[in-house]
Write an enzyme that holds these catalytic residues in place. Structure first.
Site, PDB file in Angstrom:
ATOM      1  N   CYS A  33      75.259  74.723  48.332  1.00  0.00           N
ATOM      2  CA  CYS A  33      75.395  76.034  47.700  1.00  0.00           C
ATOM      3  C   CYS A  33      76.659  76.083  46.845  1.00  0.00           C
ATOM      4  O   CYS A  33      76.741  75.408  45.828  1.00  0.00           O
ATOM      5  CB  CYS A  33      75.362  77.134  48.765  1.00  0.00           C
ATOM      6  SG  CYS A  33      74.900  78.762  48.110  1.00  0.00           S
TER       7      CYS A  33
ATOM      8  N   HIS B 142      70.387  75.916  52.657  1.00  0.00           N
ATOM      9  CA  HIS B 142      71.176  76.041  53.888  1.00  0.00           C
ATOM     10  C   HIS B 142      70.270  75.836  55.093  1.00  0.00           C
ATOM     11  O   HIS B 142      69.063  76.090  55.043  1.00  0.00           O
ATOM     12  CB  HIS B 142      71.779  77.442  53.992  1.00  0.00           C
ATOM     13  CG  HIS B 142      72.968  77.664  53.124  1.00  0.00           C
ATOM     14  ND1 HIS B 142      74.168  77.023  53.307  1.00  0.00           N
ATOM     15  CD2 HIS B 142      73.143  78.493  52.063  1.00  0.00           C
ATOM     16  CE1 HIS B 142      75.044  77.442  52.409  1.00  0.00           C
ATOM     17  NE2 HIS B 142      74.444  78.332  51.641  1.00  0.00           N
TER      18      HIS B 142
END
Length: 481
Positions: free
Chosen positions: A330, A427
């Protein structure tokens, strides 16, 4: 509406764990139970079934209930972006960004959303177990409170006050809380529990009786330290170093100042063949690291400056020259690229900043936040994996031609030409046992056979049994109304 609320005599007294254990205990009794936290503050968020975001602690509590997390379980989530400002998420969606001093003016508007979510959960379940935030003893914040007594009295929910004996001073915590509360708030508390006791609980009998006598509240038990708590997902990044007990493959994660969504690390911390280290500021990257992880961040450009201030950019370049591997997730993925552009000033003043230059990609910050639970296929192995996306930016460039994974047939992430630098927006990917084993095997780690999800479920069962053995769980649940 049937509910009971756990508030704390201070922060980090174990409220989240108590609620998770009570949720699992109630579920094992055949009740349809749901967790609820009116207001949380955390950058460790979970993506809900509606595509919103809530605190990860409430996602764990939902798991304890056998439920998918929904935005109603944590209707107000504060995500700090600086020392004085935070993003305000209401029922899963961003409402605004506000400075700490201005947040109080928002609270009257937020109470309606909090009560709306609470009623929605209450209508669908037999029992709602509510978690407070911080402590009701912070009476300077009592006006317009939505997290503790302000909510409890508005919703007419009885409260159990939890104290942490491990820190010391628990008698003063409990009696002091009773002293500073106004009579109406104090009357909302129907009893107390003592948490995190080490040793023989009978040694605290006199202290326990003193608290009951001084406050007028009945006690519901003394809960010994629950040693297996480290096997549950961490709510706070500060908890992660204590979970790094393996040996073998050396994985180093940079402890960024605004680290976010670090649940990627929980499964790695439990792998016996992995030595996970959270690298604290001011420390150099170890020269024997096999894999360096750049985690997610709530402020990508700010944390890139922070990273450089530690000299970690120089350490990373040396790590790559030595043949080491790097994984950016991310915000960490965005930092690995050539440029990060924020033309609308979504994470600070508008502008662009040079990235670390380890991947041939560029990122543009956009206001349409990507919030989704996803299923993907790992490009290198074809193994399925599941996770979630929660980010503002979009990244493009030549290295995206070598994707990390495919989501619904669309390439995701990027890998460098040398194959040792990887970036992904996914994630939670290491929770998939087969993928985690294959990924670690590719770095030289031996297979462990760890079943991460099954382990979490077992710990939740053990936690419920622990509460049943030491607390009057039946009495606590009987308070609910």
């Amino acid at each position: 509406m049937t509910a009971v609320m756990i508030q704390g005599a201070g922060s980090n007294v174990g409220k989240s764990l108590l609620v998770a254990g009570l949720c699992r205990a109630a579920r094992r009794r055949g009740l349809r139970v749901a967790p609820f936290k009116p207001q949380n503050m955390s950058n460790n968020a979970a993506v809900t079934v509606e595509g919103g975001e809530i605190g990860r602690a409430q996602a764990l509590q939902a798991l304890a209930c056998g439920l998918d997390p929904t935005c109603h379980m944590n209707p107000v989530l504060l995500k700090p972006e600086s020392d004085q400002g935070a993003q305000v998420i209401v029922q899963g969606r961003r409402l605004t960004t506000t400075r700490a001093g201005d947040y109080a003016a928002l609270k009257p508007r937020l109470l309606g959303a909090v009560l709306d979510s609470f009623r929605s959960l209450s209508a669908a379940h037999d029992l709602v177990i509510v978690e407070g935030a911080g402590s009701p003893a912070e009476v300077n914040l009592r006006a317009h409170d939505i997290a503790n007594m302000g909510f409890a009295r508005a919703a007419e929910v009885p409260v159990i006050l939890a104290g942490d004996i491990d820190r010391g001073g628990v008698i003063a915590q409990m009696v002091g809380t009773r002293t500073v509360l106004d009579p109406g708030d104090a009357a909302q508390i129907r009893g107390f529990v003592i948490n995190k006791f080490r040793g023989d609980p009978r040694l605290f009998d006199d202290g326990y009786d003193l608290i009951a006598h001084s406050t007028g509240w009945p006690g519901f038990g003394v809960l010994p330290w629950f040693a297996e708590a480290y096997r549950l997902p961490a709510e706070d990044a500060l908890d992660l170093p204590a979970r790094s007990g393996g040996s073998g493959l050396k994985v180093v994660c940079l402890a960024l100042s605004r680290i976010a969504n670090f649940d990627d690390l929980d499964p790695l911390a439990q792998e016996p063949g992995v030595a996970l280290q959270m690298l604290a500021p001011g420390h150099a990257l170890p020269g024997d690291a096999d894999l360096v992880i750049l985690p997610g961040s709530k402020s990508t450009r700010g944390d890139l400056d922070f990273l450089r201030a530690q000299g970690w950019d120089i350490d990373l370049a040396a790590h790559v020259r030595r043949g080491g591997h790097v994984l950016g997730l991310c915000g960490g993925f965005q930092m690995l690229g050539q440029q990060i552009h924020d033309p609308e000033g979504l994470e600070g003043p508008p502008g662009s900043v040079a990235g670390l230059g380890l991947l041939q990609v560029e990122t543009v910050m956009r206001p349409d936040k990507r919030l989704a639970r996803v299923n993907a296929l790992h490009a290198a192995t074809g193994l399925p994996l599941s996770g979630y996306e929660i980010h503002l930016g979009r990244s493009t460039g030549p290295d995206c031609a070598r994707p990390f994974a495919h989501v619904a047939g669309t390439p995701e992430g990027a890998i460098s030409a040398c194959g040792r630098i990887t970036g992904s927006y996914l994630h939670g990917l290491f929770a998939d046992n087969a993928f985690r084993a294959a990924y670690l095997h590719g770095l030289g780690a031996s297979a462990s056979g760890l079943s991460y999800g099954a382990g979490v479920e077992q710990v939740l069962d053990d936690l419920a049994a622990h509460l049943e053995a030491h607390l009057d769980v039946a009495g606590i649940l009987a308070l609910a109304r």
